[in-house]
Design a protein around this motif. Structure first.
Motif, short mmCIF file in Angstrom:
data_model
loop_
_atom_site.label_atom_id
_atom_site.label_comp_id
_atom_site.label_asym_id
_atom_site.label_seq_id
_atom_site.Cartn_x
_atom_site.Cartn_y
_atom_site.Cartn_z
N UNK A 1 0.85 -1.19 0.00
CA UNK A 1 0.00 0.00 0.00
C UNK A 1 0.88 1.24 0.00
N UNK A 2 1.96 1.17 0.77
CA UNK A 2 2.82 2.34 0.87
C UNK A 2 4.24 1.90 1.22
N UNK A 3 5.20 2.76 0.86
CA UNK A 3 6.59 2.53 1.24
C UNK A 3 7.21 3.89 1.53
N UNK A 4 7.83 4.01 2.69
CA UNK A 4 8.42 5.29 3.06
C UNK A 4 9.82 5.06 3.61
N UNK A 5 10.73 5.98 3.27
CA UNK A 5 12.08 5.88 3.81
C UNK A 5 12.16 6.62 5.14
N UNK A 6 12.84 6.04 6.09
CA UNK A 6 13.07 6.75 7.35
C UNK A 6 14.52 6.52 7.74
#
Lengths: 279, 400
Positions: B130-135
């Motif tokens: 659904x989503x992918x985020x870099x942290x």
């Protein structure tokens, strides 16, 4: 001027250019660039003092297949097998290590499949253009004019191909564009003469075909010469001042245009005469 | 009376042309699109690789294009042009990027995300993302946080349950990025990819995963990269050559044809404005061969004038009055010019159909040039000739 009467002389002049070209085409072929053969060309600017040999010696530590180095001023062209991006980077690094500042100008890589497609497309484009031309001229003029115009086209294409083979000038995809332009231009030239013949025929004067053709050619001669001159101005300026990248492209057109002017006067109309006289 | 009004109209036309040239020069120069060969940039032709069970259809290419466009936007790659070529190819053109090759490499990554168990069975894929985020975590470094959709959450819960205490490999394009040991059953639908990433790499990976995997993998067929130095060099040199060529033509026409030559020169300026303006309006790309085509078409534009003038001269020699000669000259030249230009246009159009890149630019410029030259010669030049004929009937000015 008795152009039609002396047509054999003009045929011989043309053959003197075309036959050596044809022999060369069969013996050594064309000097095909990477667009046709596949491979890579790296174009860099180093320094005028650096020789092609020095660049070659840097290359020898790489596995590049049959590498060729050409020098023009401070610019070097390095032609190799098809290189990956990493290989190109390493090569540049090695050259920088040896010569200091190396300015990247361009890099081109072409896969082997592209060349085959290019050849196929070129042949197809030439055939389609030729057929369309024949149809248009047959509709607007008559079939024999169409045939004579096609003979003129083939004459010009063979002159350009032959000279490029004789002098082993490199042939790339832009060469095909040049050839097609030559075709368009020389047909334009030829049409103007044919148009005059067509018009003079419509007056139904009592003169024989030879005289009529000669008269038509002379009536359009000023135009033929002036037009090839003005186009040549533009091309010669590009040849003299334009960059190295389009030199051969422009040269192919210049040769083709001159040949086109010649064939529209000395070849196409006499050929039409031969066809018409025998029909 | 007729004489005065003709002089007036000519003066207005010349003033209007000068005005147009002056005010259009900058906007045309600034706005006409330059091809990669003139401004520097990279052009890559990618071909979809057919693998077993993966047929390449036009639909696949459309999907891939959509995904690539998405990536270009989110990665912030500037001035990129994407378009299909043939049935199974995609062309990427990038201008004004510092390292365009790296950008293309990144764009064309398939980015197929998979989760494998220890036997190498695929448990779930990036389809359920659904989503992918870099942290960036101060202790653990850069990473990518994943969130699954409903189905993915279920699959992941099941996968973690079945593999409790064993490793699950996170695989991207068949490379294992990390293989953590499952400690708990995860029902929240969230996972983290840790690896040896820099912040930038994590960011790029998140973008690639968000945009979805490409339906097929692509290989490079053709790659042409022009450095900014060469581009600027070519532009400068060919503009210079173009100007020299045009001036030579202008002088020749004036010297050989006198008054009509002057009219041809005025017509040529209108012609040049018309061609460049049309290219600007159509958003056509000016390439290096395009400049050659432009210079060449100037020569051809003169040709229409030459045909007309030679005709007029002939008519004058037959003893016709100037106006009658102009009328007759045009009438007879019209058919010649039409036939001659249409045959040239045929080859230009064939070339446009078969050519790609710079060659297409050549054909486009040539086609616009041929049409514009016919219009200018048959309408504008004719009108100017009649105006001048109203002023003076001296046929010596026409070279007779």
């Amino acid at each position: 001027m008795q152009i039609v009467q002396r047509r054999k002389i003009f045929y011989i002049i043309s053959l003197l250019v075309i036959i050596p070209g044809l022999i060369s085409l069969f013996v050594q072929g064309l000097n095909l660039g990477i667009d046709f053969t596949g491979g890579s060309v790296l174009n860099i600017r180093i320094d005028e003092k650096v020789t092609a040999g020095e660049v070659r010696s840097v290359l020898s530590s790489f596995d590049l297949g049959r590498a060729e180095v050409q020098k023009s001023g401070a610019d070097f062209y390095i032609r190799t097998r098809e290189l990956s991006q990493e290989e190109t980077k390493e090569l540049l690094k090695a050259l920088e290590g040896k010569f200091g500042q190396v300015r990247f100008l361009s890099a081109e890589s072409v896969g082997p499949v592209i060349g085959k497609e290019l050849t196929r497309n070129a042949v197809l484009a030439l055939l389609i253009a030729g057929v369309l031309m024949l149809i248009y001229i047959t509709v607007r003029f008559e079939f024999y004019f169409g045939i004579a115009a096609i003979v003129g086209i083939m004459h010009n294409v063979l002159v350009v191909l032959g000279l490029f083979s004789l002098f082993q000038w490199e042939v790339n995809s832009s060469f095909i564009a040049a050839i097609l332009t030559v075709i368009g231009y020389s047909i334009n030239d030829t049409i103007v003469v044919f148009d005059r013949i067509r018009e003079n025929l419509s007056f139904k004067l009592k003169e024989d075909l030879m005289t009529l053709i000669n008269r038509s050619i002379m009536q359009t001669l000023n135009r033929s010469i002036n037009t090839v001159l003005t186009s040549a101005f533009a091309l010669i300026a590009l040849l003299a001042f334009g960059g190295a990248t389009i030199k051969l492209f422009v040269l192919a057109m210049l040769i083709g245009f001159i040949s086109g002017a010649y064939s529209s006067i000395f070849i196409a109309s006499p050929v039409w005469y031969e066809l018409k006289a025998r029909a | 009376m007729k004489k005065t009004s003709s002089i007036l109209i000519i003066a207005v036309i010349i003033a209007a042309l000068a005005f147009l040239t002056y005010y259009l020069y900058e906007p045309i120069k600034e706005n006409i699109k330059l091809g990669l060969d003139l401004r520097g940039g990279l052009r890559v032709v990618l071909e979809a690789e057919e693998t077993e069970g993966q047929e390449v259809t036009p639909d696949t290419i459309q999907k891939a294009l959509g995904i690539l466009r998405n990536r270009v936007d989110s990665l912030g790659v500037k001035e990129t042009n994407l378009f299909p070529q043939g049935d199974r190819r995609i062309v990427i053109e990038i201008a004004g990027e510092e390292d365009p090759e790296a950008a293309v490499d990144l764009l064309k990554t398939t980015s197929q995300l998979e989760f494998w168990d220890e036997q190498g069975n695929v448990l779930l894929t990036g389809k359920n993302l659904k989503d992918a985020q870099a942290t960036v975590d101060p202790q653990r470094g850069a990473m990518v946080q994943l969130e699954f959709d409903k189905e993915g959450t279920k699959l992941f819960a099941k996968a973690t349950q079945e593999n409790l205490g064993r490793r699950i490999a996170i695989v991207i394009d068949n490379n294992v990025v990390s293989a953590p040991v499952v400690r708990d059953v995860i029902t929240t639908g969230q996972a983290v990819i840790e690896g040896d990433f820099t912040a930038k790499e994590a960011q790029d990976l998140a973008v690639l995963l968000r945009s979805g995997a490409l339906p097929v993998s692509f290989k490079v067929m053709e790659k042409r990269s022009i450095g900014p130095t060469l581009g600027a060099d070519s532009l400068e040199k060919s503009i210079k050559a173009g100007i020299v060529g045009i001036i030579a033509v202008l002088i020749f026409m004036l010297g050989y044809y006198r008054l009509p030559g002057l009219i041809a020169d005025i017509s040529l300026i209108l012609y040049a404005l018309l061609v460049l303006g049309t290219m600007w309006a159509l958003g056509a790309v000016l390439t290096l061969p395009g400049i050659a085509a432009f210079a060449l078409s100037i020569g051809m534009a003169v040709d229409a004038n030459i045909i007309i003038y030679e005709r007029i001269k002939e008519e004058l020699r037959l003893g016709k009055t100037l106006l009658a000669a102009i009328e007759a000259g045009f009438r007879r030249a019209f058919r010649t010019i039409l036939d001659a230009n249409i045959t040239t246009l045929i080859t230009a159009l064939v070339l446009m159909y078969f050519g790609t890149g710079p060659i297409k630019g050549f054909a486009v410029t040539l086609s616009i040039g041929i049409v514009a030259s016919m219009l200018v010669a048959l309408i504008f030049t004719r009108y100017m000739l009649i105006l001048f004929a109203n002023i003076t009937k001296n046929t010596k000015l026409y070279g007779v």
